[in-house]
Design an enzyme around this catalytic site. Structure first.
Site, PDB file in Angstrom:
ATOM      1  N   ASN A  14       1.098  -0.828  -0.040  1.00  0.00           N
ATOM      2  CA  ASN A  14       0.025   0.299   0.001  1.00  0.00           C
ATOM      3  C   ASN A  14       1.089   1.154  -0.266  1.00  0.00           C
ATOM      4  OD1 ASN A  14      -3.025   0.003  -0.208  1.00  0.00           O
ATOM      5  ND2 ASN A  14      -2.175  -1.746   0.985  1.00  0.00           N
ATOM      6  N   ARG A  65       1.838  -0.398  25.561  1.00  0.00           N
ATOM      7  CA  ARG A  65       0.955   0.681  24.661  1.00  0.00           C
ATOM      8  C   ARG A  65       1.322   1.910  24.761  1.00  0.00           C
ATOM      9  NH1 ARG A  65      -0.977  -2.038  21.242  1.00  0.00           N
ATOM     10  NH2 ARG A  65      -1.381  -4.047  22.174  1.00  0.00           N
ATOM     11  N   ARG A  91      -0.560  -2.316  14.666  1.00  0.00           N
ATOM     12  CA  ARG A  91      -0.947  -2.342  16.068  1.00  0.00           C
ATOM     13  C   ARG A  91      -2.053  -1.594  16.662  1.00  0.00           C
ATOM     14  NH1 ARG A  91       3.080  -3.367  19.544  1.00  0.00           N
ATOM     15  NH2 ARG A  91       2.367  -1.325  20.693  1.00  0.00           N
ATOM     16  N   HIS A 109      -8.723  -1.222   5.610  1.00  0.00           N
ATOM     17  CA  HIS A 109      -8.636  -2.504   6.478  1.00  0.00           C
ATOM     18  C   HIS A 109      -9.095  -3.018   5.461  1.00  0.00           C
ATOM     19  CE1 HIS A 109      -9.736  -4.827   9.353  1.00  0.00           C
ATOM     20  NE2 HIS A 109     -11.036  -5.075   9.251  1.00  0.00           N
ATOM     21  N   THR A 141     -11.018   6.070  15.311  1.00  0.00           N
ATOM     22  CA  THR A 141     -11.331   6.558  16.273  1.00  0.00           C
ATOM     23  C   THR A 141     -11.194   5.500  16.969  1.00  0.00           C
ATOM     24  OG1 THR A 141     -13.511   5.572  15.129  1.00  0.00           O
ATOM     25  CG2 THR A 141     -13.565   7.931  14.617  1.00  0.00           C
ATOM     26  N   LEU A 144     -11.825   0.347  17.733  1.00  0.00           N
ATOM     27  CA  LEU A 144     -11.083  -0.259  16.543  1.00  0.00           C
ATOM     28  C   LEU A 144     -11.826  -1.371  15.457  1.00  0.00           C
ATOM     29  CD1 LEU A 144      -8.032  -1.484  16.351  1.00  0.00           C
ATOM     30  CD2 LEU A 144      -9.508  -4.245  16.767  1.00  0.00           C
ATOM     31  N   GLU A 174      -7.440  -2.043  -2.892  1.00  0.00           N
ATOM     32  CA  GLU A 174      -7.134  -1.106  -2.019  1.00  0.00           C
ATOM     33  C   GLU A 174      -5.634  -0.723  -2.315  1.00  0.00           C
ATOM     34  OE1 GLU A 174      -5.170  -2.839   1.936  1.00  0.00           O
ATOM     35  OE2 GLU A 174      -6.302  -4.984   1.928  1.00  0.00           O
TER      36      GLU A 174
HETATM   37  C1  GAR Z   1      -3.201  -4.948   4.039  1.00  0.00           C
HETATM   38  O1  GAR Z   1      -4.140  -5.961   3.343  1.00  0.00           O
HETATM   39  C2  GAR Z   1      -4.123  -4.019   4.679  1.00  0.00           C
HETATM   40  O2  GAR Z   1      -5.505  -3.279   4.514  1.00  0.00           O
HETATM   41  C3  GAR Z   1      -3.963  -5.041   6.179  1.00  0.00           C
HETATM   42  O3  GAR Z   1      -3.255  -4.871   6.143  1.00  0.00           O
HETATM   43  C4  GAR Z   1      -2.357  -4.864   4.754  1.00  0.00           C
HETATM   44  C5  GAR Z   1      -0.794  -4.268   4.739  1.00  0.00           C
HETATM   45  O4  GAR Z   1      -0.436  -4.673   3.652  1.00  0.00           O
HETATM   46  N1  GAR Z   1      -4.107  -3.158   7.594  1.00  0.00           N
HETATM   47  C6  GAR Z   1      -4.863  -3.993   7.749  1.00  0.00           C
HETATM   48  O5  GAR Z   1      -5.283  -4.861   8.368  1.00  0.00           O
HETATM   49  C7  GAR Z   1      -5.220  -3.204   9.604  1.00  0.00           C
HETATM   50  N2  GAR Z   1      -6.633  -3.895  10.666  1.00  0.00           N
HETATM   51  P1  GAR Z   1       1.020  -3.516   2.995  1.00  0.00           P
HETATM   52  O6  GAR Z   1       2.193  -3.672   3.943  1.00  0.00           O
HETATM   53  O7  GAR Z   1       1.115  -4.578   1.238  1.00  0.00           O
HETATM   54  O8  GAR Z   1       0.274  -2.789   2.529  1.00  0.00           O
END
Ligand code: GAR
Length: 215
Positions: A14, A65, A91, A109, A141, A144, A174
């Site tokens: 991403n 945390r 995290r 997400h 927000t 979670l 994404e």
């Molecule tokens: C992605 O699929 C993103 O949506 C997810 O982690 C992956 C990261 O991929 N995020 C979550 O699960 C957040 N709760 P990337 O490192 O290749 O971007």
């Protein structure tokens, strides 16, 4: 020019999509830095190769945390970013951290929220037997995987799908909706009204920008 700061934990596909869109579409913004909580995150190398600054803050070096989040906020605030982006930053954040960045903290997400918050979203989708799955870009927000939704993309769940095949189909989406949503934010096109995010038409946003320049 606005600045954005990106937080990652791993692979970085991403972050790669965001960097590419920022450069090729000539966003009115610069990426201040990419911060990872893991030194071995592949996304750091992607950012470095693109000539970006990178930083590491290992969460294991902190007693809890709250201490990690406080140190992270200090690192972020040194760059005074307009927008903080969670691009696979795996995290759970403290309420204090989230509130500090209210309205300028955006996450992606891998599910069609509010369905399937939390982890293993593709497995959750397969187990639930849904026929459509997807991804959500939203303001963060304290609750979670909640928060006003900016953009979503849906994909079909096909017979014979595995977690991996479904994840790959979602990830492709994404990489489209995340850069798009960030660009809207940076162009001041998002209007948040309670839980609802409205997208200002491009023309209206241009008129506002014009006014600001002439003011
Ligand atoms: C992605 O699929 C993103 O949506 C997810 O982690 C992956 C990261 O991929 N995020 C979550 O699960 C957040 N709760 P990337 O490192 O290749 O971007």
């Amino acid at each position: 020019m606005k600045s954005l700061l990106i937080l990652i934990s791993g692979r970085g596909s991403n972050v790669e999509a965001i960097i590419r869109a920022c450069q090729t579409e000539q966003w009115p913004a610069r990426i201040a830095t990419v911060i990872s909580n893991r030194a071995d995150a592949a996304g750091l190398e992607i950012a470095r190769r693109a000539g970006l600054r990178t930083e590491v803050l290992d969460h294991r070096a902190f007693p809890d945390r709250a201490a990690f989040d406080a140190a992270l906020a200090e690192k972020i605030d040194a760059h005074a970013p307009d927008l903080v982006v969670l691009a696979g930053f795996l995290r759970v954040l403290t309420d204090g951290f989230v509130e500090h960045y209210a309205g300028r903290l955006i996450n992606i997400h891998p599910s069609l929220l509010p369905a399937f918050p939390g982890l293993r979203t593709h497995r959750q989708a397969l187990e639930a037997g849904v026929k459509v799955h997807g991804a959500t870009v939203h303001f963060v927000t304290p609750t979670l995987d909640h928060g006003p939704i900016i953009a979503q993309a849906a994909v079909p769940v096909l017979p014979g799908d595995t977690e991996e095949s479904l994840a790959a189909r979602v990830l492709e989406q994404e990489h489209k909706i995340f850069p798009q949503a960030l660009r809207w934010f940076l162009e001041d096109r998002l209007e948040v009204d309670g839980h609802l995010v409205r997208l200002r038409p491009e023309g209206a946003q241009a008129a506002r920008a014009g006014k600001a320049v002439n003011a």
